[in-house]
Design a protein around this motif. Structure first.
Motif, PDB file in Angstrom:
ATOM      1  N   VAL A  59      -1.947  16.232  -0.419  1.00 47.11           N
ATOM      2  CA  VAL A  59      -2.127  14.895   0.156  1.00 47.11           C
ATOM      3  C   VAL A  59      -2.594  14.998   1.597  1.00 47.11           C
ATOM      4  O   VAL A  59      -3.482  14.262   2.034  1.00 47.11           O
ATOM      5  CB  VAL A  59      -0.809  14.088   0.065  1.00 47.11           C
ATOM      6  N   LEU A 114      -2.908   8.419   3.949  1.00 49.90           N
ATOM      7  CA  LEU A 114      -1.760   8.300   3.048  1.00 49.90           C
ATOM      8  C   LEU A 114      -0.626   9.206   3.520  1.00 49.90           C
ATOM      9  O   LEU A 114       0.550   8.833   3.478  1.00 49.90           O
ATOM     10  CB  LEU A 114      -2.184   8.679   1.625  1.00 49.90           C
ATOM     11  N   GLU A 163       0.837  -1.211   0.000  1.00 48.81           N
ATOM     12  CA  GLU A 163       0.000   0.000   0.000  1.00 48.81           C
ATOM     13  C   GLU A 163       0.867   1.256   0.000  1.00 48.81           C
ATOM     14  O   GLU A 163       0.600   2.214  -0.725  1.00 48.81           O
ATOM     15  CB  GLU A 163      -0.917   0.049   1.234  1.00 48.81           C
ATOM     16  N   THR A 164       1.931   1.226   0.819  1.00 48.76           N
ATOM     17  CA  THR A 164       2.827   2.381   0.839  1.00 48.76           C
ATOM     18  C   THR A 164       3.452   2.601  -0.520  1.00 48.76           C
ATOM     19  O   THR A 164       3.581   3.732  -0.981  1.00 48.76           O
ATOM     20  CB  THR A 164       3.963   2.157   1.858  1.00 48.76           C
ATOM     21  N   GLY A 198       0.995   4.249  -2.775  1.00 47.77           N
ATOM     22  CA  GLY A 198       0.835   5.662  -2.422  1.00 47.77           C
ATOM     23  C   GLY A 198       2.015   6.480  -2.880  1.00 47.77           C
ATOM     24  O   GLY A 198       1.873   7.548  -3.498  1.00 47.77           O
ATOM     25  N   SER A 250      -5.958  13.126   1.855  1.00 52.26           N
ATOM     26  CA  SER A 250      -5.841  11.774   2.394  1.00 52.26           C
ATOM     27  C   SER A 250      -4.865  11.752   3.566  1.00 52.26           C
ATOM     28  O   SER A 250      -3.690  11.469   3.403  1.00 52.26           O
ATOM     29  CB  SER A 250      -5.369  10.821   1.291  1.00 52.26           C
TER      30      SER A 250
END
Lengths: 199, 185
Positions: free
Chosen positions: A98, A105, A42-43, A46, A102
């Protein structure tokens, strides 16, 4: 209106930057986030998206700065510092966006978000755009393609590292050692694309 | 040389304006310092600080309206942590707000409960269950030991019982004063 030749050229630029001249695995730029943010899928995604945004925007901005500010005044020798300034601003801007859009994130990316500033792939793309005398759209596609290539290998590498995490690796190779070896093998694989197209 | 300086300064100025505008445009809602203070407070929602709960008290501290020594459940540890976070001198716990005491939970004497629901309305964390004319009871895991259910009870059937240290709720002791005290910057 863009004609067929332009379309072909843009497609070739994308193919070239994503696969053949991949910035991470063939040109060896941007290795720091490649190793640093690839622990989790996931990182990595992102980071890939944030870098894609920064790279595309900064390559366009640095083209404009070079074309309409540095060239008319004969200040080409200021290129590097100007580009760093542009990149730093774009990164700051991205960080704000960002953070607003989010927060999750933002927390996940943490220190790596401001570190995009020092991602040499970003400066590399901006300088290569000038070196290869790309036009406005070409620069945009070059930057976008570079970031897609970066994200692609980052995500692939993160997926591999997640599996390596649970694999039975010899003690001496655990952690970063096996990751570096994997990166080397991936790089070898990407070398196989060499000669696929020629720009 | 002069052109270079002017161009560089002009570009930096334009970028500064862009960033300044986007800093306002993309301003993040919510005050992070309030969240940090709120995280240090014990979340008993007891109201002994004279504010309706922990978050309002955190907001008041962040705005400089309240001193940091009004939280009896948190006691000295919380005061020292708050002083460290905010960079102010630690204060003694204000006796008007109450004394620091051991952690307790409310226990309802179920024989005597008449099912009046008054304690349910008083509980800030909804740790009491029951219905009108039905016996009430306390969810021990949710109870923060704030004493707020004691005054409304018409038959005084609620007792505050100290929490026994068991394997299920034992925690490492908090750092002592030396560690929690503000470090020299």
């Amino acid at each position: 209106m863009t004609n067929i030749n332009d379309m072909t050229e843009f497609a070739l630029i994308l193919l070239s930057t994503i696969l053949v001249n991949n910035f991470v695995l063939v040109k060896f730029l941007g290795l720091c986030p490649f190793m640093g943010v690839s622990r989790k899928l996931e990182t990595a995604m992102g980071m890939g998206m944030a870098t894609a945004f920064v790279l595309t925007l900064s390559s366009v901005c640095s083209y404009l700065v070079n074309e309409y500010l540095l060239a008319p005044f004969g200040l080409e020798y200021l290129r590097t510092i100007m580009f760093i300034l542009v990149i730093a601003v774009v990164v700051q801007f991205t960080e704000m966006v960002v953070h607003k859009t989010s927060p999750v994130l933002y927390n996940v990316l943490g220190i790596f978000l401001p570190l995009i500033t020092t991602n040499c792939a970003v400066l590399g793309v901006a300088l290569l755009n000038v070196q290869e005398q790309h036009g406005f759209l070409q620069s945009a596609f070059y930057g976008f393609g570079a970031s897609v290539g970066f994200s692609l290998v980052l995500v692939l590498f993160a997926a591999m590292r997640e599996r390596l995490e649970v694999a039975d690796v010899p003690v001496a190779f655990k952690g970063n050692a096996i990751a570096l070896i994997t990166a080397g093998i991936m790089s070898l694989a990407f070398m196989g694309f060499a000669g696929l197209i020629k720009l | 040389m002069t052109t270079a300086l002017i161009v560089l300064a002009a570009l930096a100025g334009i970028f500064g304006l862009i960033l300044g505008y986007s800093a306002i445009r993309f301003k993040v809602e919510g005050d992070p310092i309030v969240d940090q203070i709120d995280a240090l407070l014990p979340q008993t929602q007891c109201g002994q600080c004279t504010y309706p709960g922990c978050r309002p008290y955190a907001t008041a501290i962040a705005n400089g309206e309240a001193p940091i020594n009004q939280c009896p459940p948190g006691g000295e540890t919380t005061i020292l942590q708050l002083a460290d976070l905010l960079g102010v001198e630690p204060l003694e716990l204000n006796p008007e707000n109450g004394a620091e005491s051991v952690v307790t939970v409310a226990v309802i004497d179920e024989e005597n409960c008449i099912g009046c629901t008054l304690c349910i309305q008083a509980c800030p964390v909804d740790a009491i269950i029951g219905a009108a004319k039905q016996m009430h009871t306390v969810i021990t895991a949710e109870c923060t030991g704030c004493d707020l259910c004691l005054p409304p009870c018409p038959v005084d059937c609620i007792d505050m019982v100290p929490v026994k240290s068991e394997t299920s709720n034992w925690k490492w002791p908090l750092p002592d004063r030396v560690d929690a005290a503000p470090r020299a910057k």
